[in-house]
Design a protein around this motif. Structure first.
Motif, PDB file in Angstrom:
ATOM      1  N   LEU A   7       0.813  -1.257  -0.059  1.00  0.00           N
ATOM      2  CA  LEU A   7      -0.006   0.062   0.016  1.00  0.00           C
ATOM      3  C   LEU A   7       0.887   1.116   0.054  1.00  0.00           C
ATOM      4  O   LEU A   7       0.309   2.244   0.096  1.00  0.00           O
ATOM      5  CB  LEU A   7      -0.869  -0.074   1.363  1.00  0.00           C
ATOM      6  CG  LEU A   7      -1.958  -1.101   1.183  1.00  0.00           C
ATOM      7  CD1 LEU A   7      -2.530  -1.426   2.329  1.00  0.00           C
ATOM      8  CD2 LEU A   7      -3.022  -0.846   0.199  1.00  0.00           C
ATOM      9  N   LEU A   8       2.019   1.122   0.155  1.00  0.00           N
ATOM     10  CA  LEU A   8       3.197   2.332  -0.224  1.00  0.00           C
ATOM     11  C   LEU A   8       3.124   3.101   0.910  1.00  0.00           C
ATOM     12  O   LEU A   8       3.320   4.484   0.956  1.00  0.00           O
ATOM     13  CB  LEU A   8       3.152   2.834  -1.457  1.00  0.00           C
ATOM     14  CG  LEU A   8       3.004   1.972  -2.601  1.00  0.00           C
ATOM     15  CD1 LEU A   8       3.083   2.963  -3.849  1.00  0.00           C
ATOM     16  CD2 LEU A   8       4.416   1.468  -2.583  1.00  0.00           C
ATOM     17  N   ILE A   9       2.717   2.671   2.366  1.00  0.00           N
ATOM     18  CA  ILE A   9       2.395   3.530   3.329  1.00  0.00           C
ATOM     19  C   ILE A   9       3.861   3.435   4.373  1.00  0.00           C
ATOM     20  O   ILE A   9       3.856   4.283   5.124  1.00  0.00           O
ATOM     21  CB  ILE A   9       1.084   3.292   4.312  1.00  0.00           C
ATOM     22  CG1 ILE A   9       1.189   1.872   4.741  1.00  0.00           C
ATOM     23  CG2 ILE A   9       0.220   3.829   3.206  1.00  0.00           C
ATOM     24  CD1 ILE A   9      -0.061   1.730   5.715  1.00  0.00           C
ATOM     25  N   LEU A  10       4.405   2.140   4.434  1.00  0.00           N
ATOM     26  CA  LEU A  10       5.544   2.096   5.337  1.00  0.00           C
ATOM     27  C   LEU A  10       6.655   3.235   5.138  1.00  0.00           C
ATOM     28  O   LEU A  10       6.941   3.930   6.076  1.00  0.00           O
ATOM     29  CB  LEU A  10       6.044   0.664   5.317  1.00  0.00           C
ATOM     30  CG  LEU A  10       7.157   0.281   6.446  1.00  0.00           C
ATOM     31  CD1 LEU A  10       6.447   0.523   7.687  1.00  0.00           C
ATOM     32  CD2 LEU A  10       7.656  -1.172   6.011  1.00  0.00           C
ATOM     33  N   GLU A  11       7.121   3.385   4.050  1.00  0.00           N
ATOM     34  CA  GLU A  11       8.407   4.413   4.000  1.00  0.00           C
ATOM     35  C   GLU A  11       7.705   5.930   4.275  1.00  0.00           C
ATOM     36  O   GLU A  11       8.368   6.807   4.442  1.00  0.00           O
ATOM     37  CB  GLU A  11       8.765   4.391   2.402  1.00  0.00           C
ATOM     38  CG  GLU A  11       9.668   3.242   2.332  1.00  0.00           C
ATOM     39  CD  GLU A  11       8.862   1.765   2.275  1.00  0.00           C
ATOM     40  OE1 GLU A  11       7.813   1.989   1.727  1.00  0.00           O
ATOM     41  OE2 GLU A  11       9.724   0.714   2.147  1.00  0.00           O
TER      42      GLU A  11
END
Length: 173
Positions: free
Chosen positions: A155-159
């Protein structure tokens, strides 16, 4: 923990009749006073698990209609649990599992509802890092921590957990 079928009649009785909102309101109220009580924390997490189990079987539009107002309260409580020092491991493991369920719900459609969920999760970067087990060696992480990390990266939220902007997979925001 009983999760009724998702027939139209059952949904109308739960959501249309206000029972779903009443249930979520009770869970949210219990979460606000659960800070120092591990048993109450465990009970609140089990209740949110039941809500997530119910939502998993609903069409995305129905999930959004019933649950969108409760996302901030759930994420706040998960953030509280995941960032508490010296938290009991079973309570923290349950919080990781509930967060995984919430991220899985967000990954179903990549809709405005998903963006809403992710915006709130991104406001809890320390909790997200804890849930992913980033403070541990890879071989020390639980299966749930690895699952949450995988979903977070998908979901591309970690970074971008410290960013207030939703992930780019939704297009212009």
């Amino acid at each position: 923990r009983f999760v009724p079928g998702s027939s139209h009649e059952a949904l109308h009785g739960l959501v249309g009749g206000g029972l779903f909102n009443s249930t979520c309101g009770l869970i949210e109220s219990a979460g606000r006073i659960a800070a120092g009580d591990h048993e109450l924390q465990r009970g609140v997490l089990e209740a949110w698990e039941g809500v997530m189990a119910f939502l998993k079987d609903l069409p995305p539009a129905d999930s959004e209609a019933g649950f969108k107002p409760w996302v901030p309260q759930m994420v706040w409580f998960l953030g509280l649990i995941l960032t508490m020092p010296e938290q009991k491991s079973d309570v923290q493991d349950s919080a990781v599992s509930v967060l995984g369920d919430l991220l899985q719900l967000a990954s179903k459609t990549l809709s405005e509802f998903s963006r809403h969920i992710l915006q709130h999760v991104q406001q809890q970067p320390r909790a997200l890092h804890t849930a992913c087990g980033l403070h541990l060696q890879v071989d020390e992480r639980s299966a749930n921590q690895k699952w949450v990390e995988t979903l977070s990266r998908k979901l591309l939220i970690l970074e971008s957990a410290s960013s207030a902007q939703p992930s780019s997979i939704f297009g212009a925001g």
